[in-house]
Design an enzyme around this catalytic site. Structure first.
Site, PDB file in Angstrom:
ATOM      1  N   TYR A  56       0.826  -1.205   0.000  1.00 20.17           N
ATOM      2  CA  TYR A  56       0.000   0.000   0.000  1.00 20.17           C
ATOM      3  C   TYR A  56       0.864   1.261   0.000  1.00 20.17           C
ATOM      4  O   TYR A  56       1.395   1.684   1.041  1.00 20.17           O
ATOM      5  CB  TYR A  56      -0.930   0.023   1.208  1.00 20.17           C
ATOM      6  CG  TYR A  56      -1.828  -1.189   1.345  1.00 20.17           C
ATOM      7  CD1 TYR A  56      -2.200  -1.951   0.238  1.00 20.17           C
ATOM      8  CD2 TYR A  56      -2.317  -1.578   2.594  1.00 20.17           C
ATOM      9  CE1 TYR A  56      -3.021  -3.053   0.359  1.00 20.17           C
ATOM     10  CE2 TYR A  56      -3.147  -2.684   2.723  1.00 20.17           C
ATOM     11  CZ  TYR A  56      -3.491  -3.420   1.608  1.00 20.17           C
ATOM     12  OH  TYR A  56      -4.295  -4.514   1.735  1.00 20.17           O
ATOM     13  N   HIS A 141       0.172 -12.548   1.559  1.00 23.51           N
ATOM     14  CA  HIS A 141      -0.606 -11.586   0.769  1.00 23.51           C
ATOM     15  C   HIS A 141      -0.688 -12.010  -0.694  1.00 23.51           C
ATOM     16  O   HIS A 141       0.314 -12.014  -1.411  1.00 23.51           O
ATOM     17  CB  HIS A 141       0.050 -10.205   0.880  1.00 23.51           C
ATOM     18  CG  HIS A 141      -0.830  -9.077   0.453  1.00 23.51           C
ATOM     19  ND1 HIS A 141      -0.362  -7.779   0.288  1.00 23.51           N
ATOM     20  CD2 HIS A 141      -2.163  -9.021   0.170  1.00 23.51           C
ATOM     21  CE1 HIS A 141      -1.361  -6.996  -0.071  1.00 23.51           C
ATOM     22  NE2 HIS A 141      -2.460  -7.731  -0.162  1.00 23.51           N
TER      23      HIS A 141
END
Length: 329
Positions: A56, A141
């Site tokens: 992010y 992830h």
């Protein structure tokens, strides 16, 4: 705000959790003041679980989240981050990272790495960006194309990190349900972060993953409960899974909104509350880019969603009869 312990670990999560992707300038810039204000508003609302990732904003989300939590008692909050993408510096690089969805300078490039060494490096670098001495939850992830390495190398390394006390709980974060189901069959996860696959519009996770999680005592955090925007504001041009929603899905969302309105319930409130009807789901995760959005999420989760609403959704075929629905205790 109600909180739940993750399995047999010492980690607790609140029923509403804060997704920090927006703090990494998701799609458009967020100022330092907005980012700090969003976390502070979430804290005042009782949220104590915060989720981020190196992905992010090329680490910006982790840095901002860590800074915003720095003056909070460490044992009072839970932070999760993710492994699988290593950030490699790009000296002298120009341009931005909008191709990956983040309005930040392209100072680094992401390199997939689910090796044991990559996992340990990722956790150590995240600890540095967050300014923390431990990670409460570490998720694998998006290992969609790296399942074997994630199972054979990354997962055992996370177990070792948990045994060392560097990580409190280990999990998997994905926007599909099939591979997480495989992981639950082949290894022992504490928690699964399932994004977008258990919502008012998409209950794909109910076919296999959620029953497996319930059977094994694995906690589920439901992310993407607005399906990237369509269930927050179902208007023409709204997005579903980050692309413009097809006409059929837009019509379904608008019909859901009309049914909710007959009961005086905002669609956002029903969308947030719905996943908590399943016994395996311990928290719903939603993002906020400023204080107003964080306050709205808390208000929506607190809104009354009467039994009559869920009954009508079933009667109209907007929810299958076998789908569990929330009850207020």
């Amino acid at each position: 705000m109600r909180s739940t312990r993750i399995g047999t670990t010492a980690v607790h999560v609140t029923e509403l959790s804060f997704g920090a992707a927006a703090l990494g300038n998701l799609y458009r810039p967020v100022s330092e003041e907005q980012a700090a204000g969003a976390v502070d508003a979430a804290w005042r609302a009782g949220i104590r679980y915060f989720d981020t990732a190196p992905h992010y904003g090329l680490g910006l989300s982790e840095r901002r989240l860590g800074a915003a939590l720095r003056d909070k008692p460490r044992d009072a909050f839970t932070v999760s981050t993710k492994v699988g993408r290593i950030l490699e510096p790009r000296p002298g690089a120009e341009g931005d990272d909008l191709a990956h969805g983040f309005a930040v300078p392209a100072t680094h490039e992401r390199r997939w790495d689910f090796s044991a060494a990559g996992v340990r490096r990722s956790v150590e670098e995240s600890l540095g960006r967050l300014g923390l001495d431990r990670i409460d939850i570490a998720y694998l992830h998006d290992p969609d194309d790296h399942a074997d390495q994630a199972l054979g190398e990354a997962y055992p390394e996370l177990v070792r990190l948990r045994d060392e006390g560097v990580v409190g709980a280990i999990g998997l974060g994905m926007n599909q349900s099939a591979l997480p189901a495989r992981f639950l069959l082949e290894c022992a996860l504490d928690v699964v972060l399932l994004a977008g696959r258990y919502t008012l519009l998409d209950q794909d996770g109910l076919a296999e993953l959620l029953p497996l999680a319930e059977e094994k005592g694995t906690a589920v955090v439901a992310g993407g409960v607005y399906n990237s925007g369509l269930l927050a504001d179902p208007r023409p041009g709204a997005t579903f899974d980050y692309t413009e929603a097809p006409a059929e899905l837009l019509a379904r969302a608008q019909e859901l909104q009309r049914t909710c309105a007959r009961h005086g319930v905002p669609l956002r409130a029903a969308a947030l509350r719905f996943p908590l009807g399943h016994p395996a789901v311990v928290s719903v995760l939603t993002g906020a880019r400023d204080a107003a959005e964080a306050q709205d999420a808390a208000a929506m989760l607190d809104a009354d969603t009467p039994e009559a609403l869920w009954a009508e959704l079933r009667e109209r075929g907007q929810l299958d009869p076998g789908v569990p629905v929330p009850t207020r205790s």
